[in-house]
Each structure stands twice: as C-alpha cells, then as structure tokens.
Design an enzyme around this catalytic site. Structure first.
Site, short mmCIF file in Angstrom:
data_model
loop_
_atom_site.label_atom_id
_atom_site.label_comp_id
_atom_site.label_asym_id
_atom_site.label_seq_id
_atom_site.Cartn_x
_atom_site.Cartn_y
_atom_site.Cartn_z
N ASP A 1 -6.45 -2.91 -4.39
CA ASP A 1 -5.20 -3.14 -5.09
C ASP A 1 -5.46 -2.82 -6.57
O ASP A 1 -6.60 -2.64 -6.99
CB ASP A 1 -4.73 -4.60 -4.87
CG ASP A 1 -3.25 -4.74 -5.14
OD1 ASP A 1 -2.64 -5.68 -4.62
OD2 ASP A 1 -2.68 -3.88 -5.86
C1 GLC Z 1 0.40 -4.12 -7.18
C2 GLC Z 1 0.58 -4.80 -5.85
C3 GLC Z 1 0.42 -3.89 -4.67
C4 GLC Z 1 0.86 -2.49 -5.03
C5 GLC Z 1 -0.08 -1.97 -6.09
C6 GLC Z 1 0.31 -0.55 -6.54
O1 GLC Z 1 -0.32 -4.94 -8.05
O2 GLC Z 1 -0.21 -5.96 -5.60
O3 GLC Z 1 1.21 -4.45 -3.61
O4 GLC Z 1 0.82 -1.66 -3.88
O5 GLC Z 1 -0.13 -2.82 -7.22
O6 GLC Z 1 1.56 -0.56 -7.17
#
Ligand code: GLC
Length: 726
Positions: free
Chosen positions: A283
């Site tokens: 993430d």
């Molecule tokens: C965010 C979220 C995740 C998302 C990622 C990219 O922090 O936790 O669900 O896919 O970043 O945007």
C-alpha cells in the site's frame, strides 16, 4: 491448489500467453541488477508535479523524469490515471527504447466505477447478487483503460464490524461468506478482458485491516488465529481462487507484525495456504511506514528493504525504498538474488497473464466503441435501486402515491461528490445523479428546500414548516456527507448530528408523513429515525443516476430488495457489533446485573444483518433441515402475502452447538433471491455441503459435528429453529 490458481488467473484473463515461462526465465537471465530492481518499483505516473516535460516521438508530452526512468528500465509500474495517450507513450518507451522490453502496468483505485460510478461497495453488498457484482466489475474493466490504466486496486474485501472505521464504505460488509462471493465476482468482472486492454484486479487490504482497534484507521489489529482464519481470511481465499492477479498488504500490524513485512502472512498464508501466484504491491509507502519511528521494524531503510523482500513484498508503491536500497544490498550480499528473481518472476508472469507482450497498447478505436455512458448510466441506476434497503415503512407511506405533493428537505440532494461517495475521483457520468434531477425525471411533483445542514448550524424551521405545509408527504435527507467515509474517516460517534435530530422533531411537529432518506457511507446509530420517521429508506451513496434510482424506489417503479450486510447500532457504544458473534457464558437478552448486557440500553442491533423490508410481505412455512450424502438441505415454502410483486432474499444460517472452541450464534451459509408475484408460493431448497460447515481452531480445520441448529429465513435474527446432528 497452487498450479490451479495461476492457471485460473490466466484463464480469467483469457490471455493468449505471448511468452512462455522459459522465455520469462531467459528474460530474467538477461536483466541487470538495476533492471530487476526496477521491476520492483512503482512510481507516480505524473512524476514530479513541477518537473520538466519531454515529448515522445508522437508529440505526447510526458513527465521527463518518469520517461527517463522507464527508458532505463527503472520502474515496473506507475500509479495514477495518466490518460490513454500517456499510457501508450510510456509503453512505447518501455517496449521500443528500454534495453529489455518489459511492458508497464498503470494502476489506480477504480473501486466502484470510473467515469460511471456504481454505488459504494458497502451498498453493492446489500444487493446480495453475484451477477450484479460481476457487472460492476465488468463496468470497471471497460472504463478503466479509458483513463490510461490497466490495473485497479480493487476489490477491497476487508471484513468490518465497527462502523467508526470509515473504510467500511469500501468493503462488502461483515460476513465472510457473502464478502467472499462479492469479492470473487468483482475479480472476475474486472479481469473479464471486456475492455480495450485487459485489467488486473487487486485484493486488498491483506489482511484484517477492518479489525483496527476502536475503529481507528491504520490502528493495531489483534485477533485470535481462529477469528482471522474463520472471518477475515476467507474473502481473500475466494478472491485468489477467482484468479486475482495482485494482492495489496494492509498498513496495520496483525498481532504485532506489520502486514508489509509479515512473512507468515505474505508467504506462509498467502502463497503456502491460499496458493496465490500473482504479485504483491505494497500500500502507499506501506513498507516505509515500518521504519524506525513508526512501526519500528528496522533501524535503517536498508534493514527494512531486507525484511520486506524476505517477507514476500514484491513491489514497493511510491516509497522509493526499494529503488534506493536494493541494488547496494544485492552487491553487498545482504539480499539474495533468488529473492529478487522470485519477485521479478511474479511480476513478469502477471504482465504476461495480461497479454502485455502480445498487446501492450490501449486501442483507442476499440475504446470509443465500448464506452457507452448512457448505457452505463442505465446500468448504474438499476444497480443503485437494488442496493437500497427499506428499514421501516409504517402505514405503507411508501411508495409515494401518484400525484402526491412532495417536500424534499435536507442537505446533499444536489452534491454529486456526496452522492457518489469515496473513491470517485474519475466520475464524469452524472446523468440524473442529483435528487431533484431524479425526482423531476420521474414526474414527481416536488419542491426542494434544504432547511438544514449535515451537521452544522441550526434548522430553518420557518422554511421547513412552509415546505411541509404545501406538501402531502416530506422526504427528508439524513446521514453523512458521502465524502465523510472512506480512508482516514474514522469517527468517535456514529449518532445523527444534533441538527438532524432537531430537523426530525420539527418535521414530526408538522403532522405530515415523514420519509427519512438515509444517505451515508457507514451504518449509523439512528434510533430517532426508527422511532419518529414513518419510513426509513437506506440509499447509501448511490453513484451515477443515484437521484433517478432513489426516485424509482420512492415512486414504487422499483420494489426495494436490498438486505443489510452490516448491523445498524442503537448507539456507538455497542460497537463492534456483528451478528456472527460467539455465545457468552451469561444470557444477553435482558438488562440485569450479572448478565452480558448493557444496563443503559439494549444489547441487540437496531437493524440486524440480513434485514430489509419490501413493498410487499413474505411468509415462510414448512421449514425443514435434512442431511444426506454430505449435504445439508434446508427447504421452506415462501409466499408473497402482499399485493405487489417482490423479491425475497431467502437466507440459510447454521449454528454449531458444541465445538473445540466456542462457535457463533449464527453463520450465513447460503442465500437465494426469489422473485414472487402477489400470492405466489415457491418451494425453496438450499443445499449446503457439510464440508462448508468446518471451522478453524487456530491452524486446525475442524469438521462440523454433533448437535447443530439451522434456519432458513429472512434475516439473521428470525426464523424457525431446526435441529439436526452431524
Ligand atoms: C491508499 C489506500 C489504498 C489505495 C492506495 C493507492 O492509501 O490505502 O486502498 O489503493 O493508497 O491509492
């Protein structure tokens, strides 16, 4: 199961494998250390926002820094919808200018639509409809390439039992069986190859992110291995089995170890137990969040890179930590090349499953022929109507009588961002999205006077009284701004704000029937609505054509068929609140000393899992449970006892009375949506493999045995108790 999973993944993409496994190995053998590390790196497609641009051969202006990194083979994927022209321009550099020809993936969060937004996933889950979920996934598959992406970080399949956690809006509710079915259907739709370029799905957030203590986002997760394996893991297993090509670890710690560096989770469970063979993408800076003064898993970033790679973290989203640290670590012998090659191999296999060597480019002509926004709006409208849940309808105040004069009051009726909810960055398709547009399109005679805000200020009582005076019925919006759920939106209290309760009391005083229209991204504590409104319709954040969908339900064009997949509390203090709870050693039903209850309020949910009303009524009779040849059969006669056609969601629950660990009071095992004409009776039979009733006691799978109970009924608290033995 291992080999089956990857073959399933390829089949789900329908990809003609452009290169063989042997050719992938040859490619890996040709790559320099820098090029291998490049595949483990994800950068922003927009590059340094204020950085210089560089034109490619066709005149497309690209962020120069990203273009150069792609040219050097220093990046495996990009994040952020960069548009079709830039996608193809980046791809041309990767395939024609880089030393080793490895296509890119570009991903972002198309969670419940792209230009066209279906309702938020929590709303979608209330449809209890696998084809509807697949159609949502397919909509994402068709619209995602139009934004210059071939990867979406969806579906989110985090179970959640605490609506203080804002991300409950993004997930499939609190039941692992239903959540798994929804996640699998979304994966199949997203990876259906229905669009101008195949799109990869991404199961997230692995794992147990929805179990954050006190509903506080990114917070600690502590749970038994039994609960993890029985509740939070199954939706990921279903998604892997459906062929999901990527998985995103969660930010949180799971029993002390952050998911991004958790080898038990990312290797033993995800690969060993679930047989996953795609690649893991962290993430946002999730690896870096394990640093010294945050999760505190290593003193240096180099130490973190060693830990994350060894755990099975394949690609690093945006932290630059792999990009900065890995080459030196390899040269110093601190990271084995075998781990690097393992992750590179996982990534190249996914790119091959997407057919990217065969066709790396988005076909703009094909795209134009597929994106029919009017048709997508009609689909979104039909879906949104099916996700509405009728919670109360005293004296059949709904559906609205033809010609009735309606006073629409309350906030957000014209706020498309709120109506669309979290993760709606790319919405363009706003046909009949606002409530006035929807009501007008349905020919409803209405006025709209806001009269009060979501939470600030006071009620404009004069305007409210005046609006109600000229109307036969009031439709009043309650709930939360749709943008106030989702990531980083944990709250201390899920009760209605004071100004909304004041508005309700003022409306009650007018003497006109009050239809409470709930628009929200999480279950709220709404005892006031349950007591004082004549009807309560949960519409969630309904997305594109949401206004039209709500009008279709309010006027009776659509008979609501949604059923809750979470529980609505009486008060925040009840949270976490979930139907599949363990029994206790003490009774819970009455409020008295020495019982498992609250002395200042009820124990039970205001509206339980599986609950929802219809404009008609249903009755169950002749319920029966039998076991033969390894199958539990639950059957009943279900009758539409009302005056209009409707759809009943017949639900099957079981309870293991004696276990090696205490077992839940009920667990959903099957369901079927049964359309019934007025007066019609259907004999409904639900067959459940006895093997499905097995449960985990820590890491031991225990077959169901001994005295059992079952219900075939309309929600998680009703139904005739059926006894049987296994
Ligand atoms: C965010 C979220 C995740 C998302 C990622 C990219 O922090 O936790 O669900 O896919 O970043 O945007």
């Amino acid at each position: 199961m291992r080999k089956i999973v990857m073959v399933a993944a390829l089949a789900s993409c329908g990809a003609a494998m452009a290169i063989t496994d042997a050719e992938i190995e040859a490619l890996i053998g040709k790559m320099t250390v820098e090029e291998k590390v490049g595949q483990l790196v994800q950068l922003a497609s927009a590059g340094k926002a204020d950085g210089p641009l560089s034109e490619d051969a066709t005149g497309v202006a690209l962020p120069a820094d990203v273009a150069e990194t792609v040219r050097k083979g220093g990046v495996g994927s990009l994040i952020g919808a960069c548009g079709v022209a830039n996608f193809n321009a980046f791809q041309r550099i990767a395939m024609n200018e880089a030393r080793v020809k490895i296509p890119l993936m570009v991903g972002h969060d198309m969670i419940h639509g792209v230009m066209t937004q279906a309702p938020i996933p929590l709303a979608l889950s209330c449809a209890w409809d696998e084809k509807l979920w697949y159609d949502c996934g397919r909509l994402i598959a068709v619209e995602t390439p139009a934004k210059g992406c071939n990867w979406t970080f969806a579906p989110m399949v985090d179970m959640c039992r605490d609506s203080r956690w804002g991300r409950i809006a993004e997930g499939p509710g609190q039941d692992p069986y239903l959540g798994g079915k929804m996640g699998a259907a979304l994966v199949k739709g997203i990876q259906s190859r229905a669009g101008a370029l195949p799109v990869a799905a991404c199961l997230k957030h692995f794992a147990a992110y929805g179990g954050a203590e006190a509903g506080r986002d990114y917070n600690t997760v502590e749970m038994s291995e039994s609960t993890f394996r029985n509740v939070y893991l199954p939706p990921f297993e279903d998604g892997v089995r459906a062929g999901a090509l990527t998985v995103m670890p969660a930010f949180n710690t799971l029993n002390g170890v952050p998911c991004s560096v958790n080898k038990w989770l990312l290797t033993d469970i995800l690969r060993g137990h679930l047989g996953f063979e795609g690649f893991t993408i962290s993430d946002w800076e999730g690896v870096k969040e394990c640093e010294f003064d945050r999760h505190g898993m290593a003193e240096t970033h180099a130490g973190l890179a060693v830990l994350a790679l060894a755990a099975g973290m394949d690609q690093d989203m945006m932290s630059g930590l792999y990009q900065r640290e890995l080459v030196q670590l390899i040269q110093d012998g601190k990271v084995p090349m075998s781990e690097i090659d393992r992750s590179v191999r996982n990534i190249l296999k996914v790119k091959n499953a997407l057919g990217l060597w065969e066709n790396p480019y988005i076909d703009e002509a094909k795209l134009a022929s597929q994106i029919d926004l009017a048709a997508h709006a009609r689909l979104a409208r039909a879906i949104a109507a099916k996700c509405c849940v009728l919670l109360k309808n005293d004296n059949s105040v709904l559906p609205l009588e033809k010609g009735a004069r309606v006073a629409l009051v309350g906030p957000g009726a014209e706020d498309c961002d709120s109506i669309s909810g979290t993760w709606s960055a790319y919405i363009e398709n706003r046909f009949e999205m606002t409530l006035p547009e929807g009501l007008r399109g349905a020919g409803v005679d209405f006025t709209y006077t806001p009269c009060y805000d979501w939470k600030k200020g006071s009620v404009d009582s004069d305007a409210l009284a005046a609006a109600a005076a000229k109307a036969d019925v009031v439709v009043a919006i309650f709930g939360q701004r749709g943008t106030e759920s989702g990531e980083g939106w944990s709250v201390l209290d899920v009760a209605l704000p004071k100004v909304q309760v004041e508005a309700l009391d003022a409306l009650k005083a007018t003497g006109k029937p009050v239809v409470a229209l709930l628009m929200n991204g999480r279950p709220l504590a709404i005892p006031e609505l349950a007591e004082k409104a004549d009807a309560v319709l949960e519409a969630w954040c309904p997305g594109t054509s949401g206004g039209g969908a709500i009008a279709d339900v309010l006027t009776g064009k659509v008979n609501p068929e949604g059923r809750l997949t979470t529980e609505f509390p009486v008060a925040t203090g009840q949270l976490p609140l979930y139907y599949n709870r363990l029994r206790t050693g003490r009774p819970t039903e009455v409020s008295a000393q020495y019982l498992s209850c609250y002395r200042d309020g009820p124990f039970r949910a205001l509206y339980p899992f599986g609950y929802g009303l219809s404009y008609t009524t249903f009755a169950y009779a002749n319920e029966k449970a039998t076991v033969a040849d390894g199958t539990l059969t639950l059957e009943a006669d279900v009758t539409n006892t009302g005056r209009v056609a409707g759809v009943e969601t017949v639900q099957a629950y079981t309870r293991q009375m004696v276990g090696v660990e205490s077992r839940p009071v009920r667990e959903l095992r099957a369901w079927r949506k049964v359309p019934l004409a007025p007066g019609e009776t259907q004999h409904v039979v639900l067959n459940i493999p006895v093997a499905q009733l097995s449960y985990w006691a820590k890491d031991r799978l225990v077959p169901a045995a001994g005295p059992m109970r079952a219900w075939i009924t309309s929600d998680s608290v009703s139904g005739k108790t059926l006894e049987f033995r296994l």
